[in-house]
Design a protein around this motif. Structure first.
Motif: not given
Length: 222
Positions: A133-137, A141-143, A172-175, A211-215
């Motif tokens: 359901a998210g914008e990302f998943m 393979a963990g990508r 993946v968090r740093p990405q 994530g970045n609360l500014a966004l």
């Protein structure tokens, strides 16, 4: 109290309920039934080994009225659209990686589901279905790949009790420093409703890595 959330979702009259895998002792399915139109039909999509038999039996025991199974791999796309769009509640259960499920929903069902949500239906996504359901998943393979986008700026990890203990998510968090990571334990759910309402259901083992609360683009009511 109203605060700023680092993710957003479709402004609609209905509820989107994201759940970890079903727990027989959990209240999530019962609460979902209590939140939807009791006189309407329920559409089921199942990727379980029994093709939804246990799901439909459990819902019937909880007091669900009429319902029907929708097979995304068979049938006419227009028919699938009508059967989903006309339902008061849509339940999708899946286990394991959701790559194939995401592909099928994007091909035949996503527009019907969004229209139903806008019309006031409740959508309950369990397990791997919630992770789609998210914008990302994450794929098998963990990508990081594109999800269905029901929840924007978010990656949802189903059946995850502690985000910090998941090695793949840590990698993946740093990405994705600006995205919100949402972890759903089995038997716990995050319910997203009208007027930016947010509720936790079940055992309330829902974890969020901000994530970045500014966004931040949406407001929520805790």
């Amino acid at each position: 109290m109203r605060e700023t959330a680092p993710f957003s979702w479709q402004e609609a009259s209905g509820w989107l309920v994201l759940s970890g895998s079903n727990d027989s002792l959990s209240e999530i399915r019962a609460r979902a039934l209590g939140r939807c139109d009791a006189s309407g039909a329920i559409a089921y999509i199942s990727f379980a080994g029994d093709l939804g038999d246990a799901l439909m039996d459990d819902m019937a025991e909880l007091g669900a009225t009429s319902g029907y199974l929708v097979d995304l791999e068979e049938g006419d796309n227009n028919e699938i659209y009508e059967r989903l769009n006309s339902a008061a509640m849509i339940v999708i259960e899946a286990v394991g990686a959701g790559d194939e499920l995401c592909r099928l929903i994007r091909r035949t069902a996503v527009h019907a589901m969004k229209d139903a949500l806008n019309r006031g239906s409740l959508i309950l996504l369990e397990g791997a279905a919630a992770a789609c359901a998210g914008e990302f998943m994450l794929d098998a393979a963990g990508r990081t790949v594109a999800g269905l986008g029901f929840v924007r700026n978010a990656l949802i990890a189903a059946d995850t009790r502690d985000l910090s203990e998941n090695a793949t998510l840590r990698a993946v968090r740093p990405q994705m420093p600006d995205a919100a990571f949402i972890g759903l334990a089995p038997g716990a759910a995050l319910a997203l409703g009208p007027d930016r309402a947010i509720e936790t259901w079940g055992e309330r083992q829902v974890s969020v890595s901000l994530g970045n609360l500014a966004l931040a683009t949406a407001e929520y009511e805790g």
